[in-house]
Design a protein around this motif. Structure first.
Motif, PDB file in Angstrom:
ATOM      1  N   ASP A 142     -18.500 -27.361  35.406  1.00  0.00           N
ATOM      2  CA  ASP A 142     -19.357 -28.359  36.035  1.00  0.00           C
ATOM      3  C   ASP A 142     -19.494 -29.641  35.212  1.00  0.00           C
ATOM      4  OD1 ASP A 142     -20.359 -26.606  38.313  1.00  0.00           O
ATOM      5  OD2 ASP A 142     -20.808 -25.376  36.558  1.00  0.00           O
ATOM      6  N   THR A 143     -19.749 -29.474  33.911  1.00  0.00           N
ATOM      7  CA  THR A 143     -20.070 -30.617  33.065  1.00  0.00           C
ATOM      8  C   THR A 143     -19.248 -30.540  31.780  1.00  0.00           C
ATOM      9  OG1 THR A 143     -22.323 -30.329  33.901  1.00  0.00           O
ATOM     10  CG2 THR A 143     -22.038 -31.919  32.133  1.00  0.00           C
ATOM     11  N   ALA A 144     -18.943 -31.693  31.202  1.00  0.00           N
ATOM     12  CA  ALA A 144     -18.147 -31.706  29.977  1.00  0.00           C
ATOM     13  C   ALA A 144     -18.747 -32.647  28.945  1.00  0.00           C
ATOM     14  CB  ALA A 144     -16.710 -32.117  30.279  1.00  0.00           C
ATOM     15  N   GLN A 145     -18.361 -32.388  27.718  1.00  0.00           N
ATOM     16  CA  GLN A 145     -18.857 -33.135  26.574  1.00  0.00           C
ATOM     17  C   GLN A 145     -17.715 -33.179  25.567  1.00  0.00           C
ATOM     18  OE1 GLN A 145     -22.213 -31.014  25.075  1.00  0.00           O
ATOM     19  NE2 GLN A 145     -22.545 -32.365  23.335  1.00  0.00           N
ATOM     20  N   GLY A 146     -17.479 -34.325  24.956  1.00  0.00           N
ATOM     21  CA  GLY A 146     -16.422 -34.371  23.954  1.00  0.00           C
ATOM     22  C   GLY A 146     -15.966 -35.787  23.672  1.00  0.00           C
ATOM     23  N   TRP A 147     -15.102 -35.901  22.646  1.00  0.00           N
ATOM     24  CA  TRP A 147     -14.657 -37.205  22.169  1.00  0.00           C
ATOM     25  C   TRP A 147     -13.905 -37.978  23.242  1.00  0.00           C
ATOM     26  CZ3 TRP A 147     -12.424 -35.059  16.923  1.00  0.00           C
ATOM     27  CH2 TRP A 147     -13.502 -34.616  16.141  1.00  0.00           C
ATOM     28  N   TYR A 148     -13.276 -37.261  24.193  1.00  0.00           N
ATOM     29  CA  TYR A 148     -12.567 -37.945  25.275  1.00  0.00           C
ATOM     30  C   TYR A 148     -13.517 -38.899  26.012  1.00  0.00           C
ATOM     31  CZ  TYR A 148     -10.259 -38.566  29.784  1.00  0.00           C
ATOM     32  OH  TYR A 148      -9.706 -39.106  30.914  1.00  0.00           O
ATOM     33  N   TYR A 149     -14.750 -38.487  26.184  1.00  0.00           N
ATOM     34  CA  TYR A 149     -15.740 -39.330  26.874  1.00  0.00           C
ATOM     35  C   TYR A 149     -16.440 -40.246  25.877  1.00  0.00           C
ATOM     36  CZ  TYR A 149     -14.854 -35.857  30.431  1.00  0.00           C
ATOM     37  OH  TYR A 149     -14.234 -35.040  31.311  1.00  0.00           O
ATOM     38  N   ALA A 150     -16.970 -39.648  24.832  1.00  0.00           N
ATOM     39  CA  ALA A 150     -17.663 -40.426  23.802  1.00  0.00           C
ATOM     40  C   ALA A 150     -17.999 -39.531  22.626  1.00  0.00           C
ATOM     41  CB  ALA A 150     -18.947 -41.031  24.357  1.00  0.00           C
TER      42      ALA A 150
END
Ligand code: C2E
Ligand code: MG
Ligand code: MG
Ligand code: MG
Length: 285
Positions: free
Chosen positions: A259-267
C-alpha cells in the motif's frame, strides 16, 4: 592505550575497539544533559502511496547533534538511551515535536489530505505506566486527532507479548491511534499471533525490498512478499514497505499489492520543510 588504572592489567590490542568503548562511555555520560541542551532534532521521511504516488505522511527519525562528534544516528544512541532510561523523556519529546509538526502540516496542506505522522516506540516506553496518558495529553495539547498518529513498535518487541503488554496498545488503538509492526519479517514471530495484536499496519523490513533490486526479482522473494501481503490484507492490515531505493523496486512492490512505501527513491529523511515541498507539489498536481 593500556588501561593501567584500577589494577586492570588487560591491554587492548584493538585501538579501534578502544576508541569505540571510550565513545560509548562518553556518549552515555553526555546523554542525560543532551535533552536539556536541545541537542536532539528530528528528521522526517515521507510515506508515499504506491497507487498514486501521493505523500500520506512521514516517519519521525531522531538524531543527536553532538557538540564533538557531529550528527549521530539513532543506532548510535537509542540503545544507550534505553539502557539509561533517558528513552522515556526522549521518546516523549519526539512524540510531542512530531505531533505538533503533524498539526502544522495538516493546517497548511489540508488539500494534500489528512497527513499522518509515524513515531517509533521503544520497548521501554511500551511498558511505561504513563504511555497512554502521556500520548492522550500530547495529542490534546496539540489539538491533533488521534487518527493523525501511528506508533511503530518492532515485531521483536511484541514477540510473546502477554495481555498486560498489549493492553495500553489496545487502548490507544481503540482511541484511533494506528499501531504499526515495524521491521516485520525479521523477528520470526508466529503469523497466527498477528490476529491477537492491536496492529493495523505491517511495515515490511528493508531486507524484502532488497530482494526486489533486479527486474524481474527473485521468484522466491516475490512469492514470500506476495504471501505476506495477502495474509496482511486478509487480516485488514495495510502494508508499508521500507527501504525503497529504486523505481523498479517501487513498481514490483506496487504490483504485489503493497500500500505505502518509504525510502531514498522518494526522499531521504530531512527537515520538515522537505515534506512541505512534496505535499505542496502533490496537492497542486
Ligand atoms: P526504522 O524505524 O526501521 O526506520 C527506518 C530506517 O531506515 C531509518 O534509519 C531510515 O533512515 C532508514 N532508511 C529509510 N529509507 C532507506 C533506504 O531507502 N535505504 C536504506 N538503506 N535505509 C533507509 P535511521 O534513521 O538510522 O533509524 C534507525 C532506527 O532507529 C529506526 O529504524 C528506529 O528503529 C530507531 N529510531 C529512530 N528514531 C527513533 C525514535 O524517535 N525513538 C525510538 N525508540 N527509535 C527510533
Ligand atoms: Mg520505524
Ligand atoms: Mg522500520
Ligand atoms: Mg527497519
Amino acid at each position: 592505550r593500556a588501561k593501567s588504572a584500577g589494577g586492570n592489567r588487560f591491554e587492548l590490542a584493538d585501538p579501534e575497539a578502544d576508541a569505540r568503548a571510550i565513545t560509548r562511555h562518553g556518549l552515555t555520560t553526555a546523554l542525560p544533559t543532551a535533552l536539556d541542551r536541545g541537542e536532539f532534532f528530528i528528521e522526517y521521511q515521507p510515506l508515499v502511496h504506491l497507487g498514486d504516488g501521493s505523500v500520506r505522511g512521514a516517519e519521525a527519525l531522531v538524531r543527536w547533534l553532538h557538540p564533538q562528534h557531529g550528527v549521530l544516528g539513532p543506532d548510535r544512541f537509542i540503545p544507550l538511551a534505553e539502557h539509561t532510561g533517558l528513552i522515556v523523556p526522549l521518546g516523549r519529546w519526539v512524540l510531542e515535536q512530531s505531533v505538533r509538526q503533524a498539526r502544522e502540516w495538516r493546517e497548511r496542506y489540508a488539500q494534500a489530505g489528512p497527513l499522518r505522522i509515524n513515531v517509533n516506540l521503544s520497548p521501554c516506553q511500551l511498558t511505561h505506566p504513563r504511555l497512554v496518558q502521556d500520548t492522550v495529553e500530547i495529542l490534546e495539547r496539540a489539538g491533533v486527532d488521534p487518527d493523525a498518529l501511528c506508533l511503530e513498535v518492532t515485531e521483536s518487541a511484541l514477540i510473546g507479548a502477554d495481555d498486560d503488554l498489549l493492553k495500553p496498545l489496545r487502548r490507544l488503538a481503540e482511541m484511533g491511534v494506528d499501531i504499526a509492526l515495524d521491521d516485520f519479517g525479521t523477528g520470526y514471530s508466529n503469523l497466527a499471533n498477528l490476529r491477537r495484536l492491536p496492529v493495523s499496519v505491517l511495515k515490511l523490513d528493508r531486507s524484502f525490498t532488497q530482494g526486489m533490486q533486479q527486474y524481474p526479482a527473485d521468484p522466491v522473494d516475490l512469492k514470500i512478499v506476495e504471501g505476506i501481503v495477502s495474509l496482511a490484507h486478509s487480516l485488514d492490515l495495510a502494508v508499508t514497505v521500507e527501504g525503497v531505493e529504486t523505481g523498479a523496486q517501487a513498481e514490483q512492490l506496487r504490483i504485489l499489492g503493497c500500500d505505502t512505501a518509504q525510502g531514498w527513491y522518494y526522499a531521504r529523511p530531512g527537515p520538515p520543510e522537505r515534506l512541505h515541498d512534496l505535499a505542496l507539489v502533490d496537492a497542486t498536481g
